[in-house]
Design an enzyme around this catalytic site. Structure first.
Site, PDB file in Angstrom:
ATOM      1  CG  ASP A 168      -0.225  -0.169   2.529  1.00 28.89           C
ATOM      2  OD1 ASP A 168       1.019  -0.056   2.562  1.00 28.89           O
ATOM      3  OD2 ASP A 168      -0.901  -0.419   3.540  1.00 28.89           O
ATOM      4  CG  ASP A 384      -9.091   1.857   0.036  1.00 24.87           C
ATOM      5  OD1 ASP A 384      -7.880   1.565  -0.045  1.00 24.87           O
ATOM      6  OD2 ASP A 384      -9.590   2.393   1.045  1.00 24.87           O
ATOM      7  CD  GLU A 433      -4.323   5.536   2.227  1.00 26.46           C
ATOM      8  OE1 GLU A 433      -4.600   5.587   3.428  1.00 26.46           O
ATOM      9  OE2 GLU A 433      -4.578   4.563   1.508  1.00 26.46           O
ATOM     10  CD  GLU A 439      -6.635   4.950   6.185  1.00 31.36           C
ATOM     11  OE1 GLU A 439      -7.676   5.335   5.657  1.00 31.36           O
ATOM     12  OE2 GLU A 439      -5.988   3.960   5.798  1.00 31.36           O
TER      13      GLU A 439
END
Length: 622
Positions: A168, A384, A433, A439
């Site tokens: 990620d 996502d 992101e 978050e």
């Protein structure tokens, strides 16, 4: 006499050789020299880079290997082009500045191995760094690229801020001086090869013909570029992505637009529908809040009361109770708020991953969904949970971007790839992101103690290369607390650049803030005319100035766990003497503000900050 003539001849020959293989930045500050093994001997072609009279890299190894060609050793220089001036002059919708101009000197070198197989090396030397890429003519039936042989040298003891590789692209950039540290590292990688001279390594302009890469250290003082796939099928005239190295002072690093300078120009004929702005966002305070129709409407009301144009309806909206997604969309339109919807990419399966699933994978399904969104007045999508950057994944990103553009949908890419300059190519890519952001207060306790240092590192690392959806500005607590001050948190939406800033806190929190703070957040831009670094060092502190129209917004944070005085000069902003500013900074404790509406400042400024503190200045020019 013979010895003197020989010395003169040798000097002339050496000078000619350098001229044949050197390239300089327009201002002459950066010099790049191509070195090839002599007499077709075994060895590696490499680049050396100087900044002034200091070597930044001594040997950047070069080359490509395929199943048919070894273009990584025994390379000799066959020919070199004359130097030509390359100019980048373009408009950006998001980023550090609207109008980007950069100049580079470019040369093309033809390298040949002992089998007379050719590799073209293109080098651009900019005032703020270099970019180079390979071009390769493949065999008639194509071939497989099996190895990217580029590697960067960095001596033990040199400071570096590098993030361990992850799917990620989220994580911290810890300070280190350790060489020979085995591991896999993601872009961008910040290094300080010489005192006060920095280099930021990344790549740009990944296209459908590419897969992603990352850096590997195998216990040496060298970081090697490695493809995420073992082999990449290529045909015809193939070229690599641009290897980019932003080089210079920390101001050069943070202010550089090199990542978009070398990217493919905008592919959209009409960009008038792309509108950056702020958004209310439900997930940070309510993990499953998008299941609750009434709660979603509260966040619509928040956006309306704060004059933010957007609200982001996050995961699981397809499981809503108390109403339907159509009800929420209608309510948003009645308040003149533009909705954005979350989707699971459904390409990186995670057990228990949130819905909706499988709506964007097939071209026919994606077309149906995007057409429905456009009809419903939805203005964007947040997609996502992506896999690693295989060629298939890169193509999926392009499919999403191209199809979304046809339906006038903004795109926010989450849980996946880095900026590769695509915000120039597809400016509806409003943010990405690929950052360990706020978050994570929702997920575990790691960010609480590390946030201040991490936040003071991001302006010099991740945010350099493109918009960053950190979701800044949290004054209350999520599942895990923050110990940064209110002044620190208020600075982040300015310090961090993103085409859309998702304001994550609760409606009641924003309503409880002082009027001056609410007014600042209500009118805060998300796009900028210019960006200047005023002071900073990674992990310690950062003071950044961003301009919009006739207003400068200055944001500073202390990354340390002890109080600090942030000192900086306003001389670069060309402000009138004794300019009056709105100042909002640390109060007597972490949860209070000090507010001065007509603070008078000169060219040299210092601001006291609490531990993990910060401040904002708003300066409106006459």
């Amino acid at each position: 006499m013979k010895h003197k003539l020989f010395a003169i001849f040798t000097t002339l020959l050496f000078t000619f050789t350098l001229q044949a293989t050197e390239i300089h930045s327009p201002n002459g500050q950066i010099s790049v020299t191509l070195h090839c093994p002599e007499n077709n001997a075994a060895g590696t072609a490499c680049l050396s880079i100087r900044y002034g009279d200091q070597y930044i890299f001594n040997q950047i190894h070069l080359g490509i290997q395929t199943n048919r060609q070894d273009l990584s050793s025994k390379l000799r220089l066959q020919s070199a082009s004359e130097t030509s001036l390359h100019t980048d002059d373009y408009q950006m919708i998001t980023g550090k500045r609207q109008h980007c101009i950069n100049h580079a000197n470019e040369r093309r070198f033809i390298l040949v191995n002992d089998k007379e197989q050719c590799l073209t090396l293109i080098i651009r030397a900019y005032d703020d760094g270099i970019a180079f890429r390979y071009q390769l003519k493949t065999a008639p039936n194509g071939e497989m690229i099996t190895n990217e042989c580029t590697s960067y040298d960095l001596a033990t003891g040199s400071p570096r801020w590098m993030r361990p590789r992850s799917v990620d692209n989220e994580g911290f950039y810890p300070f280190s001086t350790e060489g020979c540290k085995s591991g896999e590292w993601g872009y961008p990688a910040l290094m300080e090869p010489q005192k006060d001279v920095f280099a930021l390594i990344t790549e740009s302009d990944l296209q459908r013909i590419h897969c992603g890469t990352y850096l590997v250290n195998e216990g040496t003082e060298r970081y090697r570029v490695k493809m995420v796939e073992d082999a990449l099928s290529v045909t015809g005239e193939w070229h690599s992505a641009w290897h980019t190295l932003i080089i210079g002072t920390l101001a050069d690093i943070t202010e550089s637009t090199l990542t978009t300078d070398v990217a493919t120009p905008c592919q959209l004929k009409d960009t008038s529908w792309i509108k950056p702005g702020n958004a209310s966002w439900i997930y940070w305070a309510h993990n499953h809040g998008a299941r609750n129709c009434a709660l979603l409407k509260q966040y619509v009301d928040l956006a309306a009361s704060m004059h933010w144009p957007y609200t982001l309806i996050d995961a699981e909206w397809d499981q809503m109770t108390g109403g339907t997604i159509e009800d929420v969309l209608a309510y948003a339109h009645s308040k003149d708020i533009r909705p954005i919807l979350w989707y699971n990419s459904t390409t990186n399966w995670i057990e228990g991953a949130p819905t909706p699933l499988y709506r964007l994978n097939k071209a026919t399904d994606r077309e149906k969904e995007f057409a429905w969104l456009e009809k419903q007045g939805v203005k964007g999508v947040k997609v996502d949970f992506f896999p690693t950057d295989t060629q298939q994944a890169i193509n999926y990103y392009f499919d999403l971007l191209e199809d979304a553009a046809r339906h006038h949908l903004l795109v926010n890419l989450h849980g996946g790839t880095l900026p590769w300059g695509w915000q120039r190519t597809y400016p509806q890519l409003i943010t990405l992101e690929s950052v360990y952001g706020a978050e994570w207060y929702n997920n575990n306790e790691r960010l609480t103690s590390r946030a201040a240092c991490h936040n003071a590192t991001l302006p010099f690392t991740r945010n350099v290369i493109g918009s960053m959806d950190y979701t800044p500005g949290t004054f209350s607590d999520s599942q895990h607390p923050h110990i940064t001050s209110y002044g620190h948190e208020l600075a982040l939406p300015i310090l961090f650049e993103s085409g859309i800033q998702h304001m994550p806190d609760r409606p009641e929190t924003y309503q409880s803030l002082p009027d001056e703070v609410k007014q600042l957040l209500s009118t805060l831009p998300t796009t900028w005319d210019d960006t200047r670094l005023l002071s900073g060092y990674p992990g310690e502190h950062a003071v950044l100035a961003r301009k919009k129209g006739n207003t400068w917004y200055i944001a500073g944070i202390n990354g340390k766990d002890t109080p600090a005085i942030l000192r900086f000069s306003l001389q670069r902003l060309s402000l009138p003497q004794q300019t009056a500013v709105l100042f909002i900074g640390d109060g007597t404790d972490e949860k209070s503000f000090r507010i001065e509406k007509n603070l008078s400042i000169g060219k040299e400024t210092e601001v006291p900050c609490l531990a993990r503190g910060g401040f904002v200045m708003q300066i409106t020019l006459p």
